[in-house]
Design an enzyme around this catalytic site. Sequence first.
Site, mmCIF file in Angstrom:
data_model
loop_
_atom_site.group_PDB
_atom_site.id
_atom_site.type_symbol
_atom_site.label_atom_id
_atom_site.label_comp_id
_atom_site.label_asym_id
_atom_site.label_seq_id
_atom_site.Cartn_x
_atom_site.Cartn_y
_atom_site.Cartn_z
ATOM 1 N N ARG A 191 66.479 36.835 29.651
ATOM 2 C CA ARG A 191 67.365 36.669 30.803
ATOM 3 C C ARG A 191 68.218 35.410 30.626
ATOM 4 O O ARG A 191 67.680 34.310 30.484
ATOM 5 C CB ARG A 191 66.505 36.567 32.071
ATOM 6 C CG ARG A 191 67.252 36.145 33.315
ATOM 7 C CD ARG A 191 68.107 37.249 33.854
ATOM 8 N NE ARG A 191 68.623 36.920 35.177
ATOM 9 C CZ ARG A 191 69.549 37.637 35.792
ATOM 10 N NH1 ARG A 191 70.055 38.719 35.209
ATOM 11 N NH2 ARG A 191 69.979 37.302 36.982
ATOM 12 N N ALA A 200 29.951 46.604 57.616
ATOM 13 C CA ALA A 200 29.121 45.839 56.677
ATOM 14 C C ALA A 200 29.913 45.633 55.391
ATOM 15 O O ALA A 200 29.846 46.421 54.466
ATOM 16 C CB ALA A 200 27.805 46.563 56.395
ATOM 17 N N PRO A 215 32.028 50.364 57.347
ATOM 18 C CA PRO A 215 33.066 49.813 58.227
ATOM 19 C C PRO A 215 32.646 48.482 58.866
ATOM 20 O O PRO A 215 33.468 47.600 59.037
ATOM 21 C CB PRO A 215 33.242 50.901 59.290
ATOM 22 C CG PRO A 215 32.853 52.166 58.593
ATOM 23 C CD PRO A 215 31.776 51.788 57.621
ATOM 24 N N THR A 241 29.592 49.381 50.798
ATOM 25 C CA THR A 241 30.364 48.864 51.933
ATOM 26 C C THR A 241 30.441 49.882 53.076
ATOM 27 O O THR A 241 30.598 51.079 52.859
ATOM 28 C CB THR A 241 31.770 48.481 51.459
ATOM 29 O OG1 THR A 241 31.640 47.496 50.455
ATOM 30 C CG2 THR A 241 32.621 47.937 52.588
ATOM 31 N N THR A 246 35.008 53.371 45.366
ATOM 32 C CA THR A 246 35.824 53.795 44.216
ATOM 33 C C THR A 246 35.197 54.992 43.505
ATOM 34 O O THR A 246 33.972 55.059 43.376
ATOM 35 C CB THR A 246 35.977 52.611 43.232
ATOM 36 O OG1 THR A 246 36.497 51.497 43.946
ATOM 37 C CG2 THR A 246 36.939 52.964 42.097
ATOM 38 N N GLU A 302 34.207 43.613 45.511
ATOM 39 C CA GLU A 302 32.961 43.171 44.867
ATOM 40 C C GLU A 302 32.628 41.715 45.162
ATOM 41 O O GLU A 302 32.266 40.945 44.280
ATOM 42 C CB GLU A 302 33.014 43.428 43.359
ATOM 43 C CG GLU A 302 33.090 44.902 43.079
ATOM 44 C CD GLU A 302 32.506 45.275 41.739
ATOM 45 O OE1 GLU A 302 33.121 46.108 41.098
ATOM 46 O OE2 GLU A 302 31.446 44.743 41.352
ATOM 47 N N SER A 341 31.275 41.891 53.674
ATOM 48 C CA SER A 341 30.588 40.745 53.067
ATOM 49 C C SER A 341 29.142 40.668 53.550
ATOM 50 O O SER A 341 28.241 40.260 52.816
ATOM 51 C CB SER A 341 31.321 39.444 53.411
ATOM 52 O OG SER A 341 32.573 39.415 52.773
#
Lengths: 384, 256
Positions: free
Chosen positions: A273, A132, A130, A128, A160, A368, A134
């Site tokens: 609860r 480019a 800035p 990826t 990542t 992704e 999808s």
Amino acid sequence: MALCFELTEEQELLRKTVREFAEKEIAPVARELDEKEEFSYELTKKMGELGLFGMFVSEEYGGSNVGYISYIIAVEELARVDGSQAATIAAGNSLGIAPIYYFGNEEQKRKWLPRLCRGEILAGFGLTEPNAGSDAGASRTTARLEGNEWVINGSKIFITNASTDISEVVTVQAVTGKRPDGKNELSCILVSKGSPGFIQKPMHGKLVWRASNTSELYFEDCRVPAGNLLGKKGEGFHQMLATLDGGRLSIGAMGLGGAQGAFEKALKYSQERIQFGRPIGKFQVNAFKLADMATEIEMARLLLYKACWLREQGKPFAREAAMAKLVCSEVFHRVANHAVQLHGGYGLMKEYDVERFYRDQKILEIGEGTSEIQRIVISRYLGV
Amino acid sequence: MKIIVLMKQTFDTEAKITLDGQGKINRQGVNLIINPYDEFAVEEALRIKEKHGGEVVLVSVGADSVQEALRQALAMGADRAVLINPEMEEVDEFTTATILARAVSGLGYDLILGGWRAIDDGSAQVAGRVAEILDLPVVNQVTKIEIEAGKAVATRDIEGGNEVVEVSLPAVLTAQKGLNEPRYPTMKGIMQAKKKPMEKKNLADLGLSADQAAPKVKVLEYFLPKPRAAGKILEGEVPEAVAALVKALREEAKVI
């Protein structure tokens, strides 16, 4: 007898082991790491020792070769407790290790895989940019051969595992020329930490996966040896698509595991609860939410496991991988939303972990390949 | 060094115990684990093996479901396993110890480890009985083991301190919490475990008759503890509340 929904004895033991590890080692620190937006070297080391890196890599390169379904089960169990650690493992395997394992030459595999599989070092996958996202074909990062070196210029974003102290190498996709049809020719090149002109910068201020490492990468006349080319020149686009097909399964596993974790917390809370004199799960409006959550999770699991089974059988799986990624991430979206709703005001507080699941969910519909891109992939298989 | 680990599969510590229609403990849908004290013994055996070399052999008495627990210990690093299915409705500590002792004597050993008790029946008898049958010394509830030539130096918890015991090998040592922190099976270990030998035997294979191993103890009845009653808040000024508390402790709770 062709249909079989049972896992093997090893897969069951593996699930139990990773679940216990996640509950004992990750759960007690997940909230704090998330709050401090801190990548944990200690947990990464422990996950490496457990053998969570290199799960589909053959033993000769240091992997554990437990098979794709086992890998997916491990990611699912990590995500059931913490999306960030699941991200470190899913990206570490599917995006870090996979391209080198599947497309690298013998020397590259020997150089990088053993340490990657021990979790001593991490690899990133630089796709990826800035401008480019999808539109991955719009890559502007270029690489030109000068003598026996590649000279790379450009930048990558949202990568990542690419800027920790142990992020030793990144697979970078770059434009290396023009194809005969006039489109850009893309190639993947391995760039190691410390290469001249290579800058790795962690990104902060994230909504999601705050304890996972996300990076910006800059290449300023960055020079690496010509031998760092992954596979052949011009194969980058194909390598990227193949890597993402596999990556989708691990994103699916994160959606499934996250949904399972959020559901279990919501179920427990609904049983404990008390409002209007009885557990809130006794009210039909809440019981039906829980029923929907359980049903959707079962549906997502079946689709994801089928896609993994296809892959393990060596059959085409890209269509089912896109469907599984789409379904698992959207099921997690709905389950996390219900889980917070069932927790009421407490669901908005960090003390109750559904808050973290609610945030971490969002990336899975974006990373992704967005949900929209998954629908494009699926619709193309339909021939429309 | 040949190390035997006596292992039992038990209910998960978080399992909810219920009785079935026949008044027996309901085993349906219960998560089963390695008895945690036996897991300390497995871990210690692996550490001793890593330091001194040798072989770790797991021995267990139970139904086929025990294979799952044995496979997990093999995945941790043990070398092989022997499972003896007594094919009996109920067993007691005598039965289990008789079978284990017979199986172990056929295997040969330098050291026998086990948990000091199982978390289900909590009888803490089996390892001691095995030692008695095999005429071996036993050291219970150890929190540290050092192996030296032909002997073990074991540290055990005693009230208000520790006791260090030297014992000649072979011997039976039982693990207490604190001995170690068991490892997780690694992914590679899990894959290797399925290739490791797991022998399944019955009483006849060990040359035992059903009579020789028949239990001496018969369970007459199982019942669940009474649900805990709600707490009681004593009203009034402190002096009266204290008086009421003392009275309740003496007459109702009968603890003073």
